[in-house]
Design a protein around this motif. Sequence first.
Motif, short mmCIF file in Angstrom:
data_model
loop_
_atom_site.label_atom_id
_atom_site.label_comp_id
_atom_site.label_asym_id
_atom_site.label_seq_id
_atom_site.Cartn_x
_atom_site.Cartn_y
_atom_site.Cartn_z
N GLY A 219 0.82 -1.13 -0.33
CA GLY A 219 -0.13 -0.16 -0.46
C GLY A 219 0.81 1.40 0.25
N LEU A 220 0.33 2.31 -0.44
CA LEU A 220 1.22 3.64 -0.06
C LEU A 220 1.52 4.07 0.82
N SER A 221 1.28 3.45 2.06
CA SER A 221 1.29 4.04 3.57
C SER A 221 2.24 3.46 3.52
N GLU A 222 2.39 1.74 3.32
CA GLU A 222 3.77 1.23 3.67
C GLU A 222 4.24 1.09 2.76
N LEU A 223 4.79 1.77 1.33
CA LEU A 223 5.68 2.36 -0.02
C LEU A 223 5.94 3.27 1.14
N VAL A 224 5.31 4.69 1.81
CA VAL A 224 5.85 6.00 2.25
C VAL A 224 6.81 6.20 3.87
N ALA A 225 6.52 5.25 4.06
CA ALA A 225 7.34 4.25 5.53
C ALA A 225 8.35 4.06 5.16
N ALA A 226 8.64 3.03 4.50
CA ALA A 226 9.50 2.40 4.58
C ALA A 226 10.85 3.20 2.88
N ALA A 227 10.12 4.23 2.08
CA ALA A 227 11.28 5.16 1.59
C ALA A 227 11.52 5.81 2.98
N ALA A 228 10.82 6.23 3.68
CA ALA A 228 11.09 7.90 5.06
C ALA A 228 12.51 7.19 5.42
N LEU A 229 12.04 5.68 6.05
CA LEU A 229 12.58 5.15 7.42
C LEU A 229 14.09 4.85 6.52
N SER A 230 14.19 4.54 5.28
CA SER A 230 15.55 4.16 4.66
C SER A 230 16.29 5.23 4.03
N GLY A 231 15.80 5.93 3.73
CA GLY A 231 16.44 7.26 3.42
C GLY A 231 16.71 7.93 4.23
N ALA A 232 16.14 7.96 6.10
CA ALA A 232 16.54 9.00 7.29
C ALA A 232 18.29 8.40 7.48
N LEU A 233 17.32 6.77 7.38
CA LEU A 233 18.73 5.90 8.50
C LEU A 233 19.71 5.44 7.36
N VAL A 234 19.64 6.04 6.16
CA VAL A 234 20.97 5.73 5.39
C VAL A 234 21.79 7.23 5.36
N ALA A 235 21.00 8.05 4.60
CA ALA A 235 21.56 8.91 4.95
C ALA A 235 22.09 9.84 6.55
N ALA A 236 21.88 9.81 7.55
CA ALA A 236 22.39 9.97 8.49
C ALA A 236 23.56 9.06 9.11
N SER A 237 23.11 7.69 8.12
CA SER A 237 24.62 7.03 8.58
C SER A 237 25.87 6.90 7.53
#
Length: 92
Positions: A52-70
């Motif tokens: 679903g859209l909410s799952e896609l958005v959550a996955a993108a936000a989480l991965s983007g934030a954590l990868v950028a922070a790392s």
Amino acid sequence: MNDEQKNSMLAKVAGAAVALAAAWVAHKAIDAAWKAASGHKAPKPDDDGDAGLSELVAAAALSGALVAASRVLATRGTKSFASRVNRNRLTR
């Protein structure tokens, strides 16, 4: 090329390598955590799955934030390490 330029180039190359490795580790950790929490792999952009859209958005936000922070933390750590090495070289 003087020693300072060589050290600067070495720090940039090492920083890029460490940042890429940190991003890869963060991505793998996100995949493992997502699978543990939801029972399936995190959705990817090229998947034809029924996420679903909410799952896609959550996955993108989480991965983007954590990868950028790392990547930021790895780059800063490498820069700090390079400056300590240079300081130690100058004091000898």
